[in-house]
Design an enzyme around this catalytic site. Structure first.
Site, PDB file in Angstrom:
ATOM      1  N   HIS A   1      10.288 -13.135 -32.652  1.00  0.00           N
ATOM      2  CA  HIS A   1      11.106 -13.352 -33.851  1.00  0.00           C
ATOM      3  C   HIS A   1      10.289 -14.137 -34.868  1.00  0.00           C
ATOM      4  O   HIS A   1      10.349 -15.366 -34.911  1.00  0.00           O
ATOM      5  CB  HIS A   1      12.402 -14.087 -33.456  1.00  0.00           C
ATOM      6  CG  HIS A   1      13.396 -14.224 -34.563  1.00  0.00           C
ATOM      7  ND1 HIS A   1      14.750 -14.407 -34.331  1.00  0.00           N
ATOM      8  CD2 HIS A   1      13.261 -14.204 -35.917  1.00  0.00           C
ATOM      9  CE1 HIS A   1      15.388 -14.505 -35.486  1.00  0.00           C
ATOM     10  NE2 HIS A   1      14.493 -14.401 -36.470  1.00  0.00           N
TER      11      HIS A   1
ATOM     12  N   HIS B   1       9.246 -13.575 -39.008  1.00  0.00           N
ATOM     13  CA  HIS B   1       9.234 -12.796 -40.260  1.00  0.00           C
ATOM     14  C   HIS B   1       7.883 -13.075 -40.890  1.00  0.00           C
ATOM     15  O   HIS B   1       7.611 -14.227 -41.265  1.00  0.00           O
ATOM     16  CB  HIS B   1      10.340 -13.255 -41.193  1.00  0.00           C
ATOM     17  CG  HIS B   1      11.711 -13.145 -40.587  1.00  0.00           C
ATOM     18  ND1 HIS B   1      12.537 -12.087 -40.816  1.00  0.00           N
ATOM     19  CD2 HIS B   1      12.374 -13.967 -39.725  1.00  0.00           C
ATOM     20  CE1 HIS B   1      13.667 -12.249 -40.136  1.00  0.00           C
ATOM     21  NE2 HIS B   1      13.594 -13.380 -39.464  1.00  0.00           N
TER      22      HIS B   1
ATOM     23  N   HIS C   1      19.749  -9.563 -36.403  1.00  0.00           N
ATOM     24  CA  HIS C   1      20.156 -10.957 -36.469  1.00  0.00           C
ATOM     25  C   HIS C   1      21.678 -10.997 -36.353  1.00  0.00           C
ATOM     26  O   HIS C   1      22.378 -10.252 -37.054  1.00  0.00           O
ATOM     27  CB  HIS C   1      19.772 -11.564 -37.823  1.00  0.00           C
ATOM     28  CG  HIS C   1      18.324 -11.913 -37.957  1.00  0.00           C
ATOM     29  ND1 HIS C   1      17.318 -11.032 -37.700  1.00  0.00           N
ATOM     30  CD2 HIS C   1      17.715 -13.075 -38.351  1.00  0.00           C
ATOM     31  CE1 HIS C   1      16.153 -11.632 -37.924  1.00  0.00           C
ATOM     32  NE2 HIS C   1      16.363 -12.875 -38.313  1.00  0.00           N
TER      33      HIS C   1
ATOM     34  N   GLU D   1      23.803 -16.332 -35.967  1.00  0.00           N
ATOM     35  CA  GLU D   1      23.005 -17.471 -36.446  1.00  0.00           C
ATOM     36  C   GLU D   1      23.969 -18.351 -37.237  1.00  0.00           C
ATOM     37  O   GLU D   1      24.314 -19.447 -36.806  1.00  0.00           O
ATOM     38  CB  GLU D   1      21.843 -16.969 -37.319  1.00  0.00           C
ATOM     39  CG  GLU D   1      21.015 -18.086 -37.973  1.00  0.00           C
ATOM     40  CD  GLU D   1      19.965 -17.564 -38.977  1.00  0.00           C
ATOM     41  OE1 GLU D   1      20.068 -16.402 -39.393  1.00  0.00           O
ATOM     42  OE2 GLU D   1      19.067 -18.355 -39.343  1.00  0.00           O
TER      43      GLU D   1
ATOM     44  N   ASP E   1      10.495 -17.906 -36.235  1.00  0.00           N
ATOM     45  CA  ASP E   1      11.298 -17.391 -37.360  1.00  0.00           C
ATOM     46  C   ASP E   1      10.498 -17.341 -38.667  1.00  0.00           C
ATOM     47  O   ASP E   1       9.982 -16.282 -39.013  1.00  0.00           O
ATOM     48  CB  ASP E   1      12.586 -18.214 -37.505  1.00  0.00           C
ATOM     49  CG  ASP E   1      13.733 -17.429 -38.126  1.00  0.00           C
ATOM     50  OD1 ASP E   1      13.586 -16.213 -38.332  1.00  0.00           O
ATOM     51  OD2 ASP E   1      14.794 -18.036 -38.383  1.00  0.00           O
ATOM     52  N   ASP E   2      10.445 -18.458 -39.395  1.00  0.00           N
ATOM     53  CA  ASP E   2       9.704 -18.533 -40.669  1.00  0.00           C
ATOM     54  C   ASP E   2       8.875 -19.815 -40.642  1.00  0.00           C
ATOM     55  O   ASP E   2       9.223 -20.811 -41.283  1.00  0.00           O
ATOM     56  CB  ASP E   2      10.695 -18.558 -41.836  1.00  0.00           C
ATOM     57  CG  ASP E   2      11.546 -17.304 -41.878  1.00  0.00           C
ATOM     58  OD1 ASP E   2      11.043 -16.265 -42.331  1.00  0.00           O
ATOM     59  OD2 ASP E   2      12.700 -17.361 -41.407  1.00  0.00           O
TER      60      ASP E   2
HETATM   61  N1  HPA Z   1      17.737 -15.339 -41.003  1.00  0.00           N
HETATM   62  C1  HPA Z   1      18.070 -14.240 -41.692  1.00  0.00           C
HETATM   63  N2  HPA Z   1      17.217 -13.592 -42.462  1.00  0.00           N
HETATM   64  C2  HPA Z   1      15.975 -14.032 -42.547  1.00  0.00           C
HETATM   65  C3  HPA Z   1      15.568 -15.148 -41.864  1.00  0.00           C
HETATM   66  C4  HPA Z   1      16.492 -15.836 -41.046  1.00  0.00           C
HETATM   67  O1  HPA Z   1      16.203 -16.865 -40.413  1.00  0.00           O
HETATM   68  N3  HPA Z   1      14.256 -15.328 -42.166  1.00  0.00           N
HETATM   69  C5  HPA Z   1      13.900 -14.333 -42.975  1.00  0.00           C
HETATM   70  N4  HPA Z   1      14.937 -13.537 -43.222  1.00  0.00           N
HETATM   71 ZN    ZN Z   2      14.963 -14.488 -38.445  1.00  0.00          ZN
END
Ligand code: HPA
Ligand code: ZN
Length: 338
Positions: free
Chosen positions: A18, A20, A198, A201, A279-280
């Site tokens: 996971h 991006h 996703h 969350e 994630d990011d």
């Molecule tokens: N959640 C949803 N969309 C996203 C995320 C995330 O953490 N990061 C990049 N796009």
């Molecule tokens: Zn994500």
């Protein structure tokens, strides 16, 4: 903090499922690419941009994340971004990566998909030979846009279908439930693509159930809110549905107040197939090992949890059975020797 446990988790072989790739763009690289491409940024300096990374929820992050991605124009930009991430992954003993990218963020600015696919894929190929990292690419649909637009980008991506293993669903979760994308996911399934989304969350557990029932996804990205629904937890355990958990992301986006409040130990102790991901990482305070160190420093997690996390990461990957077994054997050998 138990220093030997921290060293153990840093050194162990792991998979990241996971990430991006646009979320790995560090402010320094954003400024370098802005200059190279003559793109004007709304922030005067690297420091000013980094200072803006104080998020209150998912949307407040996404606004800055899409602004950061605006510097990506040429094939070389996509290569540079991806290669920088892969070097960091290598340093954290990541052996296998399944990487998300958001084509619509780029096509909306007139960037050809050839540049997006070309740059990312070239870096992934180079990582296979030079870094020993295996990988796969997952194309995400932006859920704040329409299903019609998702169909359009899928059509444009068909010539590059051999470069992706599957599709995902990201961006603003609340108000954009999985059912909005039922038809396009059905089409992707017909095309033989693997499916993830996703869910859970910020959105409710019902979005996790809908992603499974209506989109037929094989993994849930995040999914941490599943614990609010015991019947759903039972189902996820029974069907061994992996949850790609992103702890530092959850703290930065205020899903949990602080790391010691995170439900990762509860997820693992319930028998869920969870693992740790970044994630990011450029926006949320770190890469894979930063996430592992933050979790193992703040939470009641031990050696058995570390082994479970590493094993889950490979078992949940879209690898064939012999490849999975090779990586799981590597994990077990590591734990025998450490
Ligand atoms: N959640 C949803 N969309 C996203 C995320 C995330 O953490 N990061 C990049 N796009
Ligand atoms: Zn994500």
């Amino acid at each position: 903090m138990n220093a030997s446990l921290i060293d153990l988790v840093k050194g162990m072989p792991k998979a990241e499922l996971h990430i991006h790739i646009e979320g790995s763009l560090e402010p320094e690289l954003i400024f370098k690419l802005a200059e190279r491409n003559q793109v004007k940024l709304a922030y005067p300096s690297v420091e000013a941009l980094r200072a803006a990374y104080a998020f209150t929820d998912l949307q407040s992050f996404l606004d800055i994340y899409y602004a950061g991605a605006s510097v990506l124009l040429q094939e070389q930009d996509f290569f540079d971004m991806t290669w920088a991430y892969l070097l960091r992954a290598k340093a954290d003993n990541v052996r296998h990566v399944e990487m998300f990218f958001d084509p619509q963020t780029h096509t909306a600015r007139g960037v050809p998909l050839a540049a997006v696919f070309g740059g990312i894929d070239r870096a992934l190929q180079q990582a296979r030979t030079e870094l020993g990292i295996s990988s796969a690419l997952i194309m995400c649909f932006l859920r704040h846009l329409s299903e019609k637009e998702a169909f359009e980008v899928l059509e444009q991506a068909l010539p590059y279908c051999d470069k992706i293993i599957g599709v995902g669903l990201d961006s603003s979760e609340r108000g954009h439930p999985p059912e909005k994308f039922e038809h396009v996911f059905a089409r992707c399934r017909e095309l033989g693509l693997r499916l993830v989304a996703h869910a859970g969350e910020e959105g409710p557990p019902a979005y996790i159930s809908a992603a499974l029932d209506l989109l037929h996804v094989e993994r849930i990205d995040h999914g941490v809110r599943c614990l609010e629904d015991p019947a759903l937890v039972q189902r996820l355990v029974r069907d061994k549905i992996p949850l790609t958990v992103c702890p530092l992301s959850n703290i930065k986006l205020c899903v949990f107040g602080q790391m010691s409040d995170h439900n990762l130990p509860a997820l693992l102790n319930a028998g869920l197939k969870a693992m740790i991901n970044s994630d990011d990482p450029a926006y949320f305070g770190g890469y894979m090992n930063d996430n592992f160190v933050a979790c193992f420093s703040a939470l009641p997690l031990g050696r058995e949890h570390a082994l479970q996390l590493a094993r889950n990461s490979f078992e949940a990957a879209f690898l064939d059975a012999p490849q999975k077994q090779r990586y799981v054997d590597e994990v077990e050998t590591y734990f025998k020797n450490h």
